[in-house]
Design a protein around this motif. Structure first.
Motif, mmCIF file in Angstrom:
data_model
loop_
_atom_site.group_PDB
_atom_site.id
_atom_site.type_symbol
_atom_site.label_atom_id
_atom_site.label_comp_id
_atom_site.label_asym_id
_atom_site.label_seq_id
_atom_site.Cartn_x
_atom_site.Cartn_y
_atom_site.Cartn_z
ATOM 1 N N PHE A 175 10.990 -15.507 48.089
ATOM 2 C CA PHE A 175 11.699 -16.109 49.226
ATOM 3 C C PHE A 175 11.308 -17.574 49.423
ATOM 4 N N SER A 176 10.212 -18.006 48.817
ATOM 5 C CA SER A 176 9.710 -19.359 49.019
ATOM 6 C C SER A 176 10.187 -20.258 47.871
ATOM 7 N N ARG A 177 11.036 -21.212 48.180
ATOM 8 C CA ARG A 177 11.620 -22.035 47.121
ATOM 9 C C ARG A 177 10.699 -23.140 46.640
ATOM 10 N N PHE A 178 9.755 -23.579 47.488
ATOM 11 C CA PHE A 178 8.943 -24.739 47.121
ATOM 12 C C PHE A 178 7.440 -24.500 47.184
ATOM 13 N N ILE A 179 7.012 -23.516 47.955
ATOM 14 C CA ILE A 179 5.579 -23.374 48.223
ATOM 15 C C ILE A 179 4.966 -22.248 47.397
ATOM 16 N N SER A 180 4.016 -22.610 46.544
ATOM 17 C CA SER A 180 3.233 -21.609 45.815
ATOM 18 C C SER A 180 2.169 -21.070 46.753
ATOM 19 N N LYS A 181 1.708 -19.846 46.497
ATOM 20 C CA LYS A 181 0.720 -19.207 47.377
ATOM 21 C C LYS A 181 -0.487 -18.746 46.576
ATOM 22 N N ARG A 182 -1.609 -18.686 47.258
ATOM 23 C CA ARG A 182 -2.789 -18.043 46.683
ATOM 24 C C ARG A 182 -3.029 -16.784 47.502
ATOM 25 N N VAL A 183 -3.251 -15.675 46.798
ATOM 26 C CA VAL A 183 -3.542 -14.412 47.473
ATOM 27 C C VAL A 183 -4.960 -14.015 47.091
ATOM 28 N N PHE A 184 -5.780 -13.792 48.102
ATOM 29 C CA PHE A 184 -7.149 -13.330 47.896
ATOM 30 C C PHE A 184 -7.151 -11.842 48.220
ATOM 31 N N TYR A 185 -7.544 -11.021 47.265
ATOM 32 C CA TYR A 185 -7.455 -9.583 47.498
ATOM 33 C C TYR A 185 -8.695 -8.858 47.024
ATOM 34 N N HIS A 186 -8.889 -7.681 47.608
ATOM 35 C CA HIS A 186 -9.964 -6.794 47.200
ATOM 36 C C HIS A 186 -9.378 -5.383 47.106
ATOM 37 N N LEU A 187 -9.662 -4.705 46.000
ATOM 38 C CA LEU A 187 -9.182 -3.335 45.808
ATOM 39 C C LEU A 187 -10.370 -2.384 45.801
ATOM 40 N N ALA A 188 -10.126 -1.169 46.260
ATOM 41 C CA ALA A 188 -11.161 -0.137 46.206
ATOM 42 C C ALA A 188 -10.499 1.207 45.912
ATOM 43 N N VAL A 189 -11.249 2.077 45.271
ATOM 44 C CA VAL A 189 -10.770 3.427 44.993
ATOM 45 C C VAL A 189 -11.812 4.398 45.516
ATOM 46 N N GLU A 190 -11.367 5.366 46.303
ATOM 47 C CA GLU A 190 -12.293 6.374 46.841
ATOM 48 C C GLU A 190 -11.909 7.735 46.305
ATOM 49 N N ARG A 191 -12.925 8.443 45.860
ATOM 50 C CA ARG A 191 -12.705 9.837 45.449
ATOM 51 C C ARG A 191 -12.894 10.706 46.685
ATOM 52 N N PRO A 192 -12.158 11.802 46.783
ATOM 53 C CA PRO A 192 -12.314 12.672 47.952
ATOM 54 C C PRO A 192 -13.685 13.325 47.944
ATOM 55 N N VAL A 193 -14.240 13.504 49.138
ATOM 56 C CA VAL A 193 -15.518 14.201 49.253
ATOM 57 C C VAL A 193 -15.209 15.689 49.290
ATOM 58 N N ILE A 194 -15.759 16.414 48.340
ATOM 59 C CA ILE A 194 -15.499 17.850 48.283
ATOM 60 C C ILE A 194 -16.744 18.560 48.789
ATOM 61 N N TYR A 195 -16.562 19.286 49.880
ATOM 62 C CA TYR A 195 -17.691 19.957 50.505
ATOM 63 C C TYR A 195 -17.938 21.276 49.788
ATOM 64 N N ASP A 196 -19.165 21.442 49.302
ATOM 65 C CA ASP A 196 -19.472 22.664 48.566
ATOM 66 C C ASP A 196 -20.329 23.651 49.367
ATOM 67 N N GLY A 197 -20.649 23.282 50.625
ATOM 68 C CA GLY A 197 -21.416 24.188 51.483
ATOM 69 C C GLY A 197 -22.906 24.230 51.157
ATOM 70 N N SER A 198 -23.382 23.346 50.284
ATOM 71 C CA SER A 198 -24.775 23.426 49.839
ATOM 72 C C SER A 198 -25.794 23.064 50.920
ATOM 73 N N ASP A 199 -25.353 22.382 51.960
ATOM 74 C CA ASP A 199 -26.334 22.052 53.011
ATOM 75 C C ASP A 199 -26.301 23.064 54.160
ATOM 76 N N PHE A 200 -25.567 24.130 53.981
ATOM 77 C CA PHE A 200 -25.467 25.160 55.010
ATOM 78 C C PHE A 200 -26.763 25.980 55.013
ATOM 79 N N PRO A 201 -27.388 26.181 56.191
ATOM 80 C CA PRO A 201 -28.688 26.893 56.209
ATOM 81 C C PRO A 201 -28.564 28.364 55.802
#
Length: 130
Positions: free
Chosen positions: A104-130
């Motif tokens: 959409f911008s005919r004259f202005i170039s842009k700089r994009v600063f980005y950070h990506l992250a990936v999280e794995r799901p925490v799967i509860y195995d019940g091991s800390d259950f007394p």
């Protein structure tokens, strides 16, 4: 276009990346994902002015872009004024592409600063259950 894998994103650590997007063009960041249940998250800002952003899903590299599933529709973001955050849950293996669009911008170039992250799901195995 710079294809990334989940492992490469995990190895980013906390560092920010920078994209230079010329006026009237766009930039793609395809992320190839093979395991389901992950969460891909992003934070970005732009300078100067706004940038449009979208996320699409492709089953494979052979799928034409016009047949991709739009996960986040193209939205103009005031990312020059505030940091934009978001995430998408991986429901199917494939290519999740982040699109930074400056067509959409005919004259202005842009700089994009980005950070990506990936999280794995925490799967509860019940091991800390007394």
């Amino acid at each position: 276009k710079l294809p990334l894998t989940v492992e490469e994103i995990i190895n980013f650590g906390e560092s920010n990346r920078e994209l230079f997007i010329k006026s009237s063009t766009y930039s793609l960041i395809p992320i190839t994902v093979i395991e389901m249940g992950l969460t891909i998250s992003w934070i970005f800002s732009s300078d100067p002015k706004s940038i449009s952003f979208s996320v699409v899903y492709q089953e494979s590299e052979d799928t034409p872009l016009d047949q991709c599933k739009v996960l986040i529709p193209m939205t103009r973001c005031n990312s020059h004024k505030e940091t934009i955050r978001g995430q998408v849950k991986v429901r199917n293996p494939g290519i999740y592409t982040l699109i930074f669009d400056n067509t959409f911008s005919r004259f202005i170039s842009k700089r994009v600063f980005y950070h990506l992250a990936v999280e794995r799901p925490v799967i509860y195995d019940g091991s800390d259950f007394p």
